[in-house]
Design an enzyme around this catalytic site. Structure first.
Site, PDB file in Angstrom:
ATOM      1  N   HIS A 159      -7.522  -6.777   0.972  1.00 52.39           N
ATOM      2  CA  HIS A 159      -6.442  -5.806   0.809  1.00 52.39           C
ATOM      3  C   HIS A 159      -5.316  -5.980   1.822  1.00 52.39           C
ATOM      4  O   HIS A 159      -4.139  -5.848   1.474  1.00 52.39           O
ATOM      5  CB  HIS A 159      -7.002  -4.385   0.902  1.00 52.39           C
ATOM      6  CG  HIS A 159      -5.965  -3.317   0.747  1.00 52.39           C
ATOM      7  ND1 HIS A 159      -5.233  -3.152  -0.412  1.00 52.39           N
ATOM      8  CD2 HIS A 159      -5.517  -2.364   1.621  1.00 52.39           C
ATOM      9  CE1 HIS A 159      -4.391  -2.138  -0.256  1.00 52.39           C
ATOM     10  NE2 HIS A 159      -4.541  -1.657   0.960  1.00 52.39           N
ATOM     11  N   ASP A 200       0.849  -1.185   0.000  1.00 59.32           N
ATOM     12  CA  ASP A 200       0.000   0.000   0.000  1.00 59.32           C
ATOM     13  C   ASP A 200       0.893   1.246   0.000  1.00 59.32           C
ATOM     14  O   ASP A 200       1.781   1.359  -0.846  1.00 59.32           O
ATOM     15  CB  ASP A 200      -0.965  -0.075   1.193  1.00 59.32           C
ATOM     16  CG  ASP A 200      -2.023   1.001   1.222  1.00 59.32           C
ATOM     17  OD1 ASP A 200      -3.026   0.871   0.508  1.00 59.32           O
ATOM     18  OD2 ASP A 200      -1.840   1.970   1.984  1.00 59.32           O
ATOM     19  N   ARG A 201       0.725   2.192   0.911  1.00 59.00           N
ATOM     20  CA  ARG A 201       1.556   3.394   0.910  1.00 59.00           C
ATOM     21  C   ARG A 201       3.033   3.061   1.124  1.00 59.00           C
ATOM     22  O   ARG A 201       3.916   3.733   0.581  1.00 59.00           O
ATOM     23  CB  ARG A 201       1.085   4.378   1.976  1.00 59.00           C
ATOM     24  CG  ARG A 201      -0.361   4.795   1.910  1.00 59.00           C
ATOM     25  CD  ARG A 201      -0.768   5.375   0.578  1.00 59.00           C
ATOM     26  NE  ARG A 201      -0.142   6.646   0.281  1.00 59.00           N
ATOM     27  CZ  ARG A 201      -0.411   7.385  -0.814  1.00 59.00           C
ATOM     28  NH1 ARG A 201      -1.280   6.936  -1.711  1.00 59.00           N
ATOM     29  NH2 ARG A 201       0.190   8.534  -1.021  1.00 59.00           N
ATOM     30  N   TYR A 233      -0.738  11.374   1.576  1.00 62.40           N
ATOM     31  CA  TYR A 233      -1.555  11.402   0.355  1.00 62.40           C
ATOM     32  C   TYR A 233      -1.402  12.727  -0.387  1.00 62.40           C
ATOM     33  O   TYR A 233      -1.421  12.750  -1.628  1.00 62.40           O
ATOM     34  CB  TYR A 233      -3.022  11.153   0.703  1.00 62.40           C
ATOM     35  CG  TYR A 233      -3.311   9.700   0.985  1.00 62.40           C
ATOM     36  CD1 TYR A 233      -3.830   8.861  -0.001  1.00 62.40           C
ATOM     37  CD2 TYR A 233      -3.063   9.150   2.236  1.00 62.40           C
ATOM     38  CE1 TYR A 233      -4.089   7.525   0.246  1.00 62.40           C
ATOM     39  CE2 TYR A 233      -3.321   7.814   2.508  1.00 62.40           C
ATOM     40  CZ  TYR A 233      -3.829   7.008   1.509  1.00 62.40           C
ATOM     41  OH  TYR A 233      -4.075   5.682   1.768  1.00 62.40           O
ATOM     42  N   HIS A 291     -10.808   8.366  -1.542  1.00 63.87           N
ATOM     43  CA  HIS A 291     -10.031   8.880  -0.418  1.00 63.87           C
ATOM     44  C   HIS A 291      -8.747   9.545  -0.885  1.00 63.87           C
ATOM     45  O   HIS A 291      -8.251  10.469  -0.222  1.00 63.87           O
ATOM     46  CB  HIS A 291      -9.720   7.764   0.583  1.00 63.87           C
ATOM     47  CG  HIS A 291      -8.920   6.636   0.029  1.00 63.87           C
ATOM     48  ND1 HIS A 291      -9.462   5.672  -0.783  1.00 63.87           N
ATOM     49  CD2 HIS A 291      -7.605   6.319   0.179  1.00 63.87           C
ATOM     50  CE1 HIS A 291      -8.517   4.797  -1.114  1.00 63.87           C
ATOM     51  NE2 HIS A 291      -7.380   5.173  -0.555  1.00 63.87           N
ATOM     52  N   TRP A 292      -8.167   9.106  -2.010  1.00 66.27           N
ATOM     53  CA  TRP A 292      -6.968   9.770  -2.517  1.00 66.27           C
ATOM     54  C   TRP A 292      -7.221  11.270  -2.681  1.00 66.27           C
ATOM     55  O   TRP A 292      -6.363  12.087  -2.334  1.00 66.27           O
ATOM     56  CB  TRP A 292      -6.596   9.186  -3.884  1.00 66.27           C
ATOM     57  CG  TRP A 292      -5.709   7.985  -3.832  1.00 66.27           C
ATOM     58  CD1 TRP A 292      -5.686   7.007  -2.892  1.00 66.27           C
ATOM     59  CD2 TRP A 292      -4.706   7.632  -4.793  1.00 66.27           C
ATOM     60  NE1 TRP A 292      -4.746   6.060  -3.204  1.00 66.27           N
ATOM     61  CE2 TRP A 292      -4.137   6.416  -4.367  1.00 66.27           C
ATOM     62  CE3 TRP A 292      -4.259   8.220  -5.977  1.00 66.27           C
ATOM     63  CZ2 TRP A 292      -3.108   5.783  -5.089  1.00 66.27           C
ATOM     64  CZ3 TRP A 292      -3.255   7.587  -6.693  1.00 66.27           C
ATOM     65  CH2 TRP A 292      -2.684   6.389  -6.250  1.00 66.27           C
TER      66      TRP A 292
END
Length: 290
Positions: free
Chosen positions: A268, A107-108, A206, A152-153
């Site tokens: 996820h 993910d991030r 983000y 959400h981004w």
């Protein structure tokens, strides 16, 4: 969690990383980078499996996440850039005596891992990226479905409003199942998201993604820079990456020459939901490439 691992807070330039380290002291070093809104505790089912196979496993909280400390936000969001996160990890590993290492990001954390492998291929022997495409590849493929499911981004990129919404009720926003996550992992995540400075830092991640990180990737692409270390791409089959974007390996081959990978039967948060399958895939990859 993390039986036999040591825990420390390590200064790395303008940040301080909360880090767990375990496994064979003489084993090959392997870094695990978590995603949003998790902490390093998300790896609590995977890290011991890797440690038991002879790796020296290093599990930091990304800057600003969990118990790690990040600088105050800057107008250009550079304090939350993936290049800053990458430099943190490089400094951490050098402080632990490791000039080269294997690297995993989810993910991030996968964006930090990608940036580290791009900027410092001499340090990263091989890299695994989980549930990840380059940021610019996502943005080049915006559809109504992507904008809806990944809203959400763009919400997180707005100034101030996301902080007010999330901190009003972090439990409602982030949810989570203690049994599925593991009670201690859930408690650590919950404690973190109840701190406004952590929420702010995660949102800055983000904001950096859509600005400075996007610009860094666009510069890489324009210059023809490619990922040099061998790359393993894994994605969760019960998530939406493949459904929204097609075969991730096809996209990654525009960025790297040595690309392999496959989907894993999981949602996820694969480190929590399918730890054995994930550990097997990582061990097979890292043992198979020099």
């Amino acid at each position: 969690m993390f039986d036999g691992f040591t825990v420390d807070d390590v200064p790395v330039g303008d940040a301080t990383l909360h880090v767990r380290v375990g496994g064979d002291a003489g084993g090959e070093p392997l870094v695990l980078l978590h995603g949003h809104p998790r902490t390093g505790a998300t790896w609590h089912r995977v890290a011991p499996l890797l440690a038991s196979r002879g790796f020296r496993v290093v599990v930091p909280d990304l800057r600003g996440y969990g118990r790690s400390i990040a600088p105050a936000p800057r107008p250009d969001h550079s304090q939350a850039s993936k290049r800053a996160m990458a430099e943190d990890v490089l400094a951490l590993m050098r402080s632990l005596g490791h000039e080269t290492f294997r690297l995993v990001g989810h993910d991030r954390g996968s964006y930090a891992a990608f940036r580290l492998a791009m900027d410092h291929p001499e340090a990263v022997r091989s890299v695994a990226l989980l549930d990840c495409l380059p940021i610019v590849e996502h943005l080049d493929r915006i559809t109504p479905e992507f904008a809806t499911e990944w809203f959400h981004w763009f919400f997180f990129a707005q100034p101030e409003t996301p902080e007010r919404v999330i901190t009003a009720d972090p439990d409602a926003w982030y949810g989570g199942d203690p049994d599925a996550m593991g009670p201690e992992n859930f408690a650590e995540r919950r404690e973190a998201v109840h701190r406004p400075e952590v929420v702010r830092a995660m949102l800055e991640d983000y904001r950096a993604g859509l600005t400075i990180d996007r610009a860094d990737e666009e510069a890489d692409r324009a210059a023809g820079r490619r990922l040099q270390p061998p790359l393993l791409v894994l994605w969760s089959l019960r998530d939406d990456l493949e459904r929204l974007f097609g075969d991730p390996l096809t996209i990654w081959r525009d960025w790297a020459d040595d690309v392999r990978g496959h989907g894993i039967e999981s949602g996820h948060h694969v480190a929590e939901e399918a730890p054995d399958a994930l550990a097997d895939a990582l061990i097979g990859f890292f043992r198979g490439v020099m």
